[in-house]
Enzyme design. Structure first.
Site, PDB file in Angstrom:
ATOM      1  N   GLN A 126       0.722  -1.244   0.195  1.00 17.72           N
ATOM      2  CA  GLN A 126       0.002  -0.111  -0.075  1.00 17.72           C
ATOM      3  C   GLN A 126       1.024   1.391  -0.139  1.00 17.72           C
ATOM      4  O   GLN A 126       1.697   1.330   0.862  1.00 17.72           O
ATOM      5  CB  GLN A 126      -0.724  -0.164   1.253  1.00 17.72           C
ATOM      6  CG  GLN A 126      -2.020  -1.157   1.229  1.00 17.72           C
ATOM      7  CD  GLN A 126      -2.581  -1.283   2.622  1.00 17.72           C
ATOM      8  OE1 GLN A 126      -2.374  -0.581   3.694  1.00 17.72           O
ATOM      9  NE2 GLN A 126      -3.649  -2.117   2.567  1.00 17.72           N
ATOM     10  N   SER A 129       0.684   6.364   3.158  1.00 17.08           N
ATOM     11  CA  SER A 129       1.356   7.311   3.901  1.00 17.08           C
ATOM     12  C   SER A 129       2.370   8.292   3.398  1.00 17.08           C
ATOM     13  O   SER A 129       3.175   7.522   2.343  1.00 17.08           O
ATOM     14  CB  SER A 129       1.707   6.535   5.100  1.00 17.08           C
ATOM     15  OG  SER A 129       0.926   5.846   5.816  1.00 17.08           O
ATOM     16  N   GLU A 244     -11.021  -5.110   6.516  1.00 20.73           N
ATOM     17  CA  GLU A 244     -10.178  -5.821   7.688  1.00 20.73           C
ATOM     18  C   GLU A 244     -10.856  -6.655   8.822  1.00 20.73           C
ATOM     19  O   GLU A 244     -10.448  -7.092   9.668  1.00 20.73           O
ATOM     20  CB  GLU A 244      -8.989  -4.880   8.081  1.00 20.73           C
ATOM     21  CG  GLU A 244      -7.866  -4.988   7.135  1.00 20.73           C
ATOM     22  CD  GLU A 244      -7.019  -3.845   8.102  1.00 20.73           C
ATOM     23  OE1 GLU A 244      -7.500  -2.619   8.521  1.00 20.73           O
ATOM     24  OE2 GLU A 244      -5.760  -4.081   8.018  1.00 20.73           O
ATOM     25  N   GLU A 375      -4.223   7.341  19.680  1.00 22.29           N
ATOM     26  CA  GLU A 375      -5.066   8.770  19.818  1.00 22.29           C
ATOM     27  C   GLU A 375      -6.222   8.886  18.710  1.00 22.29           C
ATOM     28  O   GLU A 375      -7.283   9.394  19.360  1.00 22.29           O
ATOM     29  CB  GLU A 375      -3.840   9.761  19.699  1.00 22.29           C
ATOM     30  CG  GLU A 375      -2.847   9.643  20.673  1.00 22.29           C
ATOM     31  CD  GLU A 375      -1.792   8.886  20.481  1.00 22.29           C
ATOM     32  OE1 GLU A 375      -1.748   8.205  19.304  1.00 22.29           O
ATOM     33  OE2 GLU A 375      -0.913   8.697  21.437  1.00 22.29           O
TER      34      GLU A 375
END
Ligand SMILES: Cc1cc2nc3c(=O)[nH]c(=O)nc-3n(C[C@H](O)[C@H](O)[C@H](O)COP(=O)(O)OP(=O)(O)OC[C@H]3O[C@@H](n4cnc5c(N)ncnc54)[C@H](O)[C@@H]3O)c2cc1C
Length: 391
Positions: A126, A129, A244, A375
């Site tokens: 993938q 990012s 997923e 977070e």
């Protein structure tokens, strides 16, 4: 035969398939990329065998190799058994790419890619990012500029799992810088040997290189490389990430196995006076507390799975299960290393358990980041479950 009996028969079938066919590789949670050509051959062969036997990809439409008798609980059973056997597990990136191609691919794309996934010929990575776009992925800057019948792609990606041995990449790039930021993104299927792609593995503290930086320098793609609508990339990759969920239940098995390993470690660790760590009151208190938390985490994960399977899932279910599992995983690792640190020695016969703990510890933080950092999970839970305002 009722559904439960059928599932148990399937479990037995999968268990013996794994025992007979899974390659014996020295893998751990944090080192799963092949170390040499021989391991790579074995992994590709194993993934191909899982598809061929109908254990993997069973939920695909039958015309692409799925099983008409498939039920989602079987995906879970497969994953649980792979965990229990500590066998090589299917790669998330490959499963996500399959899902995205099945949902958004043209007939030509399905014909080109799905059989190669099933045979183990194609490994996918993938390319999402970037150095300045992770949690806030929609801020990514890699550009895919229209040119003739296709696009020219330039940018930098990072943390691409398995990028160094992947044949294909699922790329998310910006095709319209003027559009609202989610709307300006498009998904592409990209051969990793395309001219202009440079892949640099990143060595991690486990000693292994599981991730890569990927540089794209004027990589030329045609309209056949576009997956889904131009400008629709955000929906394409999010549909994949949602797929997923069904595997989250296997995490309960992993926590159970980690807890058993913790008890084994406490039995094997000897304090300087020769006594066993497990005979210490403080260690017993730690084990009791972690047992309670492991059982609670298992119940939360199992409850999530029950809702997923019966289509009653709440948007915060996945984040709750992920947070509980990954944070407890870190804590189990930290407590285990605390036991190792206080020991004068560990029985030689249990060396393997200690090695597993070292590796699990080094890897455990990664799980609190991948697939959405803790977070971010807390933010989703706050907004979606508790109805708190966005900060
Ligand atoms: C094991 C693993 C596998 C991965 N595989 C891939 C892959 O195959 N392909 C790929 O493209 N990427 C991959 N990644 C990258 C992963 O998607 C990112 O690491 C992740 O999205 C976080 O982005 P970041 O690292 O840029 O951290 P950042 O987004 O910069 O976050 C840094 C810190 O700030 C916190 N933070 C950020 N935003 C907020 C907010 N709004 N509120 C509160 N806190 C916030 C984060 O929680 C984190 O603690 C992988 C990462 C890991 C660990």
């Amino acid at each position: 035969m009722n559904v439960e009996d059928e599932d148990e028969r399937f479990r037995a079938e999968v268990r013996s398939f794994i025992a007979e066919r899974a390659p014996r590789l020295r893998m751990s949670e944090g080192t799963r990329a092949p170390r040499d050509a021989g391991e790579e051959r074995e992994i590709r062969g194993w993934l191909g065998a899982l598809y061929e036997a109908g254990h993997l990809g069973a939920g695909w439409p039958p015309e692409w190799g799925g099983r008409p008798d498939h039920r989602p609980t079987r995906d879970l059973i497969l994953m649980e058994e792979l965990f229990r056997a500590r066998a090589y597990r299917p790669l998330d990136q490959v499963m996500l790419a399959s899902h995205e191609i099945l949902e958004f691919g043209t007939e030509a794309q399905k014909r080109a890619y799905l059989p190669r996934i099933r045979s183990g010929e194609h490994i996918w990575c993938q390319l999402f990012s970037e150095p300045d776009a992770g949690s806030d992925l929609a801020s990514l800057r890699t550009r895919a500029d229209a040119s003739g019948d296709g696009f020219v792609v330039t940018g930098q990606k990072v943390w691409c799992t398995d990028g160094h041995w992947a044949d294909m990449g699922m790329l998310l790039a910006r095709t319209d810088p003027a559009a609202e930021r989610h709307a300006g993104l498009t998904a592409f299927v990209v051969p990793m040997d395309s001219p202009g792609i440079t892949v640099r593995p990143i060595r991690e503290m486990t000693g292994s290189a599981e991730f890569c930086e990927v540089f794209l320098d004027e990589v030329r793609l045609t309209s056949e490389n576009v997956l889904g609508p131009v400008g629709g990339g955000w929906s394409v990759i999010n549909s994949g990430l949602a797929s997923e969920r069904a595997f989250v239940g296997a995490n309960a098995v992993q926590l159970e196995m980690m807890y058993d390993d913790l008890v084994a470690l406490a039995r094997a660790a000897r304090l300087p006076d020769g006594s066993r760590a497990i005979d210490q009151e403080s260690v017993q208190a730690t084990l009791a507390e972690l047992l309670a938390r492991t059982e609670a985490a298992k119940l939360i994960v199992q409850d999530t799975v029950r809702r997923i399977v019966s289509d009653e899932e709440h948007p915060a279910d996945g984040p709750v299960a992920k947070l509980v599992y990954t944070e407890l995983n870190v804590e189990l690792c930290e407590r285990a290393l605390g036991i190792v640190a206080s020991a004068a020695h560990v029985d030689e016969s249990d060396r393997e358990v200690v090695e597993r703990w070292y590796e699990a510890f080094l890897w455990s933080r990664a799980l609190t980041v991948s697939g959405g950092a803790s977070e971010i999970m807390r933010g989703i839970i706050g907004r979606q479950l508790l109805g708190l305002p966005r900060a």
